[in-house]
Design a protein around this motif. Structure first.
Motif, mmCIF file in Angstrom:
data_model
loop_
_atom_site.group_PDB
_atom_site.id
_atom_site.type_symbol
_atom_site.label_atom_id
_atom_site.label_comp_id
_atom_site.label_asym_id
_atom_site.label_seq_id
_atom_site.Cartn_x
_atom_site.Cartn_y
_atom_site.Cartn_z
ATOM 1 N N HIS A 30 0.909 -1.305 0.072
ATOM 2 C CA HIS A 30 -0.365 0.002 0.107
ATOM 3 C C HIS A 30 0.705 1.341 -0.017
ATOM 4 O O HIS A 30 0.788 2.217 0.568
ATOM 5 C CB HIS A 30 -0.913 -0.063 1.226
ATOM 6 N N ILE A 31 1.756 1.402 -0.804
ATOM 7 C CA ILE A 31 2.470 2.671 -1.132
ATOM 8 C C ILE A 31 1.685 3.591 -1.496
ATOM 9 O O ILE A 31 0.743 3.663 -2.378
ATOM 10 C CB ILE A 31 3.571 2.495 -2.282
ATOM 11 N N ASP A 32 1.822 4.566 -0.696
ATOM 12 C CA ASP A 32 0.910 5.910 -1.002
ATOM 13 C C ASP A 32 1.666 7.065 -1.622
ATOM 14 O O ASP A 32 1.229 7.744 -2.606
ATOM 15 C CB ASP A 32 0.360 6.624 0.721
ATOM 16 N N THR A 33 2.588 7.340 -0.958
ATOM 17 C CA THR A 33 3.656 8.331 -1.482
ATOM 18 C C THR A 33 5.030 8.154 -1.387
ATOM 19 O O THR A 33 5.562 7.286 -0.639
ATOM 20 C CB THR A 33 3.361 9.776 -0.668
ATOM 21 N N MET A 34 5.937 8.521 -2.366
ATOM 22 C CA MET A 34 7.459 8.342 -2.535
ATOM 23 C C MET A 34 7.942 9.741 -2.555
ATOM 24 O O MET A 34 7.286 10.400 -3.508
ATOM 25 C CB MET A 34 7.793 7.306 -3.552
ATOM 26 N N GLY A 35 9.111 9.865 -2.013
ATOM 27 C CA GLY A 35 9.549 11.155 -2.138
ATOM 28 C C GLY A 35 11.003 11.322 -1.857
ATOM 29 O O GLY A 35 11.721 10.311 -1.453
ATOM 30 N N TRP A 36 11.554 12.518 -2.238
ATOM 31 C CA TRP A 36 13.051 12.746 -2.220
ATOM 32 C C TRP A 36 13.388 13.775 -1.141
ATOM 33 O O TRP A 36 12.400 14.913 -1.588
ATOM 34 C CB TRP A 36 13.698 12.795 -3.378
ATOM 35 N N TYR A 37 14.404 13.892 -0.551
ATOM 36 C CA TYR A 37 14.696 14.918 0.458
ATOM 37 C C TYR A 37 15.992 15.148 0.515
ATOM 38 O O TYR A 37 16.764 14.016 0.020
ATOM 39 C CB TYR A 37 14.280 14.569 1.849
ATOM 40 N N ARG A 38 16.791 16.135 0.893
ATOM 41 C CA ARG A 38 18.178 16.444 0.813
ATOM 42 C C ARG A 38 18.473 17.138 2.158
ATOM 43 O O ARG A 38 17.686 18.096 2.696
ATOM 44 C CB ARG A 38 18.515 17.032 -0.428
ATOM 45 N N GLN A 39 19.756 16.920 2.537
ATOM 46 C CA GLN A 39 20.401 17.590 3.614
ATOM 47 C C GLN A 39 21.706 17.845 3.212
ATOM 48 O O GLN A 39 22.731 16.967 3.008
ATOM 49 C CB GLN A 39 20.283 16.716 4.789
ATOM 50 N N ALA A 40 22.116 19.112 3.027
ATOM 51 C CA ALA A 40 23.433 19.760 3.004
ATOM 52 C C ALA A 40 23.869 19.937 4.496
ATOM 53 O O ALA A 40 23.472 19.797 5.309
ATOM 54 C CB ALA A 40 23.381 21.080 2.288
ATOM 55 N N PRO A 41 25.429 19.991 4.211
ATOM 56 C CA PRO A 41 26.264 20.212 5.482
ATOM 57 C C PRO A 41 25.479 21.346 6.417
ATOM 58 O O PRO A 41 25.502 22.354 5.908
ATOM 59 C CB PRO A 41 27.549 20.196 4.910
ATOM 60 N N GLU A 42 25.538 20.997 7.554
ATOM 61 C CA GLU A 42 24.987 21.915 8.590
ATOM 62 C C GLU A 42 23.742 22.559 8.150
ATOM 63 O O GLU A 42 23.421 23.884 8.711
ATOM 64 C CB GLU A 42 26.074 23.043 8.621
ATOM 65 N N LYS A 43 22.755 21.866 7.532
ATOM 66 C CA LYS A 43 21.598 22.472 7.222
ATOM 67 C C LYS A 43 20.641 21.368 7.639
ATOM 68 O O LYS A 43 20.800 20.167 7.555
ATOM 69 C CB LYS A 43 21.407 22.977 5.656
ATOM 70 N N GLU A 44 19.276 21.833 7.645
ATOM 71 C CA GLU A 44 18.401 20.731 7.930
ATOM 72 C C GLU A 44 18.029 20.078 6.580
ATOM 73 O O GLU A 44 17.996 20.501 5.783
ATOM 74 C CB GLU A 44 17.025 21.543 8.513
ATOM 75 N N LEU A 47 12.567 18.961 1.913
ATOM 76 C CA LEU A 47 11.966 18.591 0.617
ATOM 77 C C LEU A 47 12.419 18.643 -0.724
ATOM 78 O O LEU A 47 12.856 19.957 -0.986
ATOM 79 C CB LEU A 47 10.480 18.706 0.873
ATOM 80 N N VAL A 48 12.641 17.949 -1.621
ATOM 81 C CA VAL A 48 12.946 17.914 -2.951
ATOM 82 C C VAL A 48 11.424 17.822 -3.425
ATOM 83 O O VAL A 48 11.119 18.660 -4.378
ATOM 84 C CB VAL A 48 13.946 17.203 -3.459
ATOM 85 N N ALA A 49 11.002 16.670 -3.751
ATOM 86 C CA ALA A 49 9.860 16.143 -4.439
ATOM 87 C C ALA A 49 9.175 15.300 -3.864
ATOM 88 O O ALA A 49 9.819 14.311 -3.329
ATOM 89 C CB ALA A 49 10.247 16.316 -5.723
ATOM 90 N N THR A 50 7.869 14.994 -4.093
ATOM 91 C CA THR A 50 7.164 13.654 -3.838
ATOM 92 C C THR A 50 6.372 13.434 -4.987
ATOM 93 O O THR A 50 5.726 14.375 -5.735
ATOM 94 C CB THR A 50 6.293 13.860 -2.377
ATOM 95 N N ILE A 51 6.032 12.180 -4.906
ATOM 96 C CA ILE A 51 5.086 11.681 -5.894
ATOM 97 C C ILE A 51 3.905 10.571 -5.328
ATOM 98 O O ILE A 51 4.489 9.770 -4.467
ATOM 99 C CB ILE A 51 5.906 11.233 -7.205
#
Length: 120
Positions: A30-44, A47-51
């Motif tokens: 039951h996958i509902d959503t898939m997404g990409w996030y990123r974290q740069a050094p010293e940053k929180e 969100l990049v994108a979801t589908i």
């Protein structure tokens, strides 16, 4: 148990392109959503994108244009294409899979991340 594994990161020159891939395995239903996030050094982490499973996409405002998310639900895979990479895209990119069945809460599964470094 659910495993989420990202791949496709690496060292890329500015202006280059990458395709990141993410696959979910194990008891994934039951996958509902898939997404990409990123974290740069010293940053929180951001969100990049979801589908969604039906193909509805959502991008962070700053990500539209150079980022493209796509999926193959049958294979439990999600992809992120990044074009015209910039040094500020350097980050660890994480995949998140959200499953949800009716009348239950969503479950979120994260991968360990894949490093993208943009440098000449």
């Amino acid at each position: 148990q659910v495993q989420v594994v990202e791949s496709g990161g690496g060292l890329v020159q500015p202006g280059g392109s990458l395709r990141l891939s993410c696959v979910a395995s194990g008891n994934v239903m039951h996958i509902d959503t898939m997404g990409w996030y990123r974290q740069a050094p010293e940053k929180e982490r951001e969100l990049v994108a979801t589908i969604t499973r039906t193909g509805v996409t959502d991008y962070a405002d700053s990500m539209e244009g150079r980022f493209s998310i796509s999926k193959n639900i049958a294979k439990k895979m999600v992809y992120l294409d990044i074009n015209n990479l910039k040094p500020e895209d350097t980050a660890v990119y994480y995949c998140k899979i959200t499953t949800m069945i009716p009348f239950d809460r969503p479950y979120h599964y994260w991968g360990q991340g894949t490093q993208v470094t943009v440098s000449s």
